[in-house]
Write an enzyme that holds these catalytic residues in place. Structure first.
Site, PDB file in Angstrom:
ATOM      1  N   HIS A  10      25.987 -71.480-106.212  1.00  7.96           N
ATOM      2  CA  HIS A  10      26.674 -72.437-107.098  1.00  7.96           C
ATOM      3  C   HIS A  10      27.456 -73.438-106.242  1.00  7.96           C
ATOM      4  O   HIS A  10      28.521 -73.109-105.722  1.00  7.96           O
ATOM      5  CB  HIS A  10      27.626 -71.699-108.038  1.00  7.96           C
ATOM      6  N   HIS A  12      28.529 -77.880-105.707  1.00  2.40           N
ATOM      7  CA  HIS A  12      28.513 -79.276-106.178  1.00  2.40           C
ATOM      8  C   HIS A  12      28.474 -80.203-104.971  1.00  2.40           C
ATOM      9  O   HIS A  12      29.288 -80.065-104.052  1.00  2.40           O
ATOM     10  CB  HIS A  12      29.770 -79.575-107.004  1.00  2.40           C
ATOM     11  N   LYS A  96      21.454 -75.593-116.249  1.00  4.05           N
ATOM     12  CA  LYS A  96      22.880 -75.276-116.379  1.00  4.05           C
ATOM     13  C   LYS A  96      23.381 -75.668-117.761  1.00  4.05           C
ATOM     14  O   LYS A  96      23.246 -76.824-118.187  1.00  4.05           O
ATOM     15  CB  LYS A  96      23.674 -76.023-115.297  1.00  4.05           C
ATOM     16  N   HIS A 133      28.172 -72.058-117.793  1.00  5.35           N
ATOM     17  CA  HIS A 133      29.623 -72.214-117.642  1.00  5.35           C
ATOM     18  C   HIS A 133      30.219 -71.603-118.901  1.00  5.35           C
ATOM     19  O   HIS A 133      30.223 -72.237-119.965  1.00  5.35           O
ATOM     20  CB  HIS A 133      30.022 -73.690-117.497  1.00  5.35           C
ATOM     21  N   HIS A 168      30.869 -68.134-112.123  1.00  2.85           N
ATOM     22  CA  HIS A 168      32.283 -68.042-111.719  1.00  2.85           C
ATOM     23  C   HIS A 168      33.141 -67.234-112.681  1.00  2.85           C
ATOM     24  O   HIS A 168      34.096 -67.767-113.276  1.00  2.85           O
ATOM     25  CB  HIS A 168      32.901 -69.431-111.490  1.00  2.85           C
ATOM     26  N   ASP A 241      31.084 -72.332-106.229  1.00  7.56           N
ATOM     27  CA  ASP A 241      31.592 -73.417-107.077  1.00  7.56           C
ATOM     28  C   ASP A 241      32.415 -74.404-106.248  1.00  7.56           C
ATOM     29  O   ASP A 241      33.375 -75.001-106.754  1.00  7.56           O
ATOM     30  CB  ASP A 241      32.402 -72.899-108.266  1.00  7.56           C
ATOM     31  N   ALA A 257      39.435 -81.106-111.922  1.00  7.41           N
ATOM     32  CA  ALA A 257      39.324 -79.662-111.648  1.00  7.41           C
ATOM     33  C   ALA A 257      38.286 -79.422-110.564  1.00  7.41           C
ATOM     34  O   ALA A 257      37.189 -79.977-110.615  1.00  7.41           O
ATOM     35  CB  ALA A 257      38.926 -78.930-112.921  1.00  7.41           C
TER      36      ALA A 257
HETATM   37  O1  DOR Z   1      36.629 -76.571-111.237  1.00  4.90           O
HETATM   38  C1  DOR Z   1      35.493 -76.932-111.474  1.00  4.90           C
HETATM   39  N1  DOR Z   1      34.961 -78.046-110.905  1.00  4.90           N
HETATM   40  N2  DOR Z   1      34.763 -76.228-112.323  1.00  4.90           N
HETATM   41  C2  DOR Z   1      33.567 -76.655-112.756  1.00  4.90           C
HETATM   42  O2  DOR Z   1      32.983 -75.993-113.585  1.00  4.90           O
HETATM   43  C3  DOR Z   1      33.005 -77.945-112.283  1.00  4.90           C
HETATM   44  C4  DOR Z   1      33.580 -78.355-111.007  1.00  4.90           C
HETATM   45  C5  DOR Z   1      33.320 -79.813-110.652  1.00  4.90           C
HETATM   46  O3  DOR Z   1      32.199 -80.282-110.831  1.00  4.90           O
HETATM   47  O4  DOR Z   1      34.239 -80.447-110.154  1.00  4.90           O
HETATM   48 ZN    ZN Z   2      30.583 -75.502-110.846  1.00  3.77          ZN
END
Ligand code: DOR
Ligand code: ZN
Length: 334
Positions: A10, A12, A96, A133, A168, A241, A257
């Protein structure tokens, strides 16, 4: 000490000018990674995903030429079977499911749960993994994940052959639920949910670089997550994550976030597993159970990690990483 080269189930990577730096940070620690599709625009077509994969491979080349991005699409109710087959042909292994509005770039997520069943049925038929999620929109922030468990249970019951990853996990209740469900339901665990509780975000001071979704919760929730990670159960494996946001997007009135853990993930994991007396459980957690669940071969590659204290930089590629400024005991040998 030698360890199998970890897989991150997981991560990004964003897109545009910032993406190559994030790719290099990830590829420095991992051999393979599930690449999340909540880019802007979102990953929803074979053409876009093929292009994205090409860019990721180009960026990883100098750091790890054999880095393997495992691609995903963002779930919506409109895909045809041919759409899914076309995406699989360019390296997609999972879709997802983002409930609407629960996290970064999810405003276009799902609000009609049953509306996705036809596409989920196709995913089950084609052997695509469903990554979830698991947070219920509209609930109080700490209750969102527990309130979503019923949906994971419903999916597991309605689609018995579908592989589902509860991403997560952040609460003792979801850990319990995943344990009880059949072998087709697993969970990823992040480095930060192993380490933090809500106190680390708002307990003494506001720490925006720890703010993420789902929120880290109570000490007993963290204890359940640690127990699951150290248990040697094949249902729990690493998905960091790791979610980079530039410093200014976090230190502002309405911060994004996401915790950026890619630059520190492996040293922190070794430290935590060692401290808990469970180093023997680390190889399967970082490079075994996830591959088994996804049905891909376990890696044959290794990484050397040495006990050599180093201080985590204040920023990496414009992002404040997890454990910034802290001294970690273990370092990856390059
Ligand atoms: O804290 C997070 N950031 N949780 C998520 O599910 C997505 C991620 C983001 O893409 O920044
Ligand atoms: Zn994520």
């Amino acid at each position: 000490m030698h360890l199998p080269l970890p897989d991150d189930f997981h991560a990004h990577l964003r897109q545009g000018d910032l993406m190559p730096g994030y790719v290099r940070d990830l590829a420095a620690q991992f051999g393979r990674a599930i690449i999340m599709p909540n880019t802007v625009p979102a990953m929803t077509s074979a053409k876009a995903i093929a292009e994205y994969k090409k860019e990721i491979l180009a960026a990883a080349k100098d750091v790890r030429p054999d880095f393997e991005p495992l691609m995903t699409f963002k779930l919506n109710p409109n895909y045809t079977e041919q759409d899914l087959k076309d995406m699989m042909a360019v390296g997609v292994v999972a879709g997802k499911y983002y409930p609407a509005g629960v996290t970064t770039n999810s405003a276009d997520g799902i609000s009609d749960f049953e509306g996705i069943f036809p596409v989920v049925a196709l995913m089950e038929k084609l052997g695509l993994v469903l990554c979830v999620h698991g947070e219920e929109p509209g609930e109080f922030c700490l209750d969102r994940e527990p309130a979503f468990i019923k949906r994971v249970e419903a999916l597991a019951e309605k689609f018995p052959k579908l592989k589902i990853v509860f991403e997560h996990v952040s609460s003792a209740k979801s850990v319990e639920a995943v344990k009880k469900l059949g072998p087709n339901v697993a969970a990823t665990i992040t480095v930060h949910h192993l380490i933090m509780t809500l106190d680390d975000i708002v307990g003494d001071a506001l720490r925006p670089h720890h703010f993420c979704k789902p929120l880290p919760k109570r000490p007993e929730d963290r204890a359940a997550i640690r127990e699951a990670a150290f248990s040697g159960s094949p249902k729990f494996f690493l998905g960091t994550d790791s979610a980079p946001h530039q410093l200014g997007k976090k230190e502002c009135p309405c911060g994004a976030a996401g915790v950026y853990s890619a630059p520190v993930a492996l040293p922190l994991l070794v430290q935590e597993f060692e401290k808990a007396g469970h180093l023997d459980k680390l190889p399967d957690f970082i490079a075994g159970f996830g591959a088994d669940f996804y049905g891909i071969p376990r890696t044959q590659k290794q990484v050397e990690i040495v006990k050599e204290p180093w201080t985590v930089p204040a920023t990496v590629n414009g992002v404040v990483p997890l454990a910034a400024g802290e001294t970690l005991e273990w370092k990856i040998k390059r």
